[in-house]
Scaffold this active site. Structure first.
Site, PDB file in Angstrom:
ATOM      1  N   GLY A   1      78.788  17.669  38.599  1.00  0.00           N
ATOM      2  CA  GLY A   1      79.164  18.700  37.953  1.00  0.00           C
ATOM      3  C   GLY A   1      80.687  19.110  38.020  1.00  0.00           C
TER       4      GLY A   1
ATOM      5  N   GLY B   1      79.913  24.108  42.615  1.00  0.00           N
ATOM      6  CA  GLY B   1      79.143  24.240  43.885  1.00  0.00           C
ATOM      7  C   GLY B   1      78.704  22.961  44.567  1.00  0.00           C
TER       8      GLY B   1
ATOM      9  CG  ASP C   1      87.984  17.595  45.190  1.00  0.00           C
ATOM     10  OD1 ASP C   1      88.128  17.004  44.240  1.00  0.00           O
ATOM     11  OD2 ASP C   1      87.189  18.863  44.870  1.00  0.00           O
TER      12      ASP C   1
END
Length: 190
Positions: free
Chosen positions: A11, A16, A39
């Site tokens: 996403g 989220g 990340d």
């Protein structure tokens, strides 16, 4: 040794995915799961300024290495929850190349644009407009095993939906169907 299961959350930034992954680690009770987030890999990189061309090359190598680390963890029998942004077509193709399609539960994590903008601003750690830029790109392949909307459901509710769905993964999986649409040079079968 059996290969591990891969719950692959895709996403936009701020949709989220990480919140769902944290919830999944708390509720999945049929194995030991690891959260692998793109990340986290990006955060391991040196912070010294790079020319744009060098940065682009470093980011591509980082994401290529990230995909192979997912494959290595699963091949060693580990169950993993992946948190990724497939905003460039080559990323999906590379994942289709290195991951065993039968092991992947591919989950589309959706969120309305206005909510993405609100979250992005509240976070303050992303460039303004990043989620909007990614919005039309991350889901363009159009095929998932399961989808959830974090604008309508909490991360916990999304995690519970995924947990309930995991034992009923479809055959063929979305990764199997996508591999037929996006031919890869090589990679695991199954």
């Amino acid at each position: 040794m059996a290969a591990g299961r891969i719950i692959f959350l895709n996403g936009t930034s701020s949709s989220g995915k990480s919140s769902i992954a944290r919830e999944l680690l708390g509720i999945l009770d049929d194995g030991v799961f690891f959260h692998l987030a793109v990340d986290a890999f990006n955060a391991m990189r040196t912070k010294r300024p790079l020319a744009q061309e060098d940065l682009d090359a470093a980011l591509r190598r980082t994401r290529t290495g990230f995909h192979r680390s997912i494959a290595a963890m699963a091949e060693a029998g580990n169950d993993v929850v992946v948190d990724h942004v497939l905003s460039e077509p080559w990323r999906l193709v590379d994942c289709l190349t290195v991951l065993r399609p039968a092991d992947v539960l591919f989950v589309g994590v959706h969120c309305p644009p206005d909510e993405l903008a609100r979250r992005e601003k509240a976070r303050g750690d992303r460039p303004s407009g990043l989620a909007a830029l990614q919005y039309g790109l991350v889901h363009q392949h159009g095929d998932y095993d399961l989808e959830c909307d974090t604008g309508a459901a909490s991360p916990r509710e999304c995690a519970e939906l995924i947990k309930e769905f995991l034992p009923r993964r479809p055959t063929p999986t979305a990764f199997t169907r996508l591999r037929a649409r996006y031919p890869t040079d090589s990679g695991p079968t199954g």
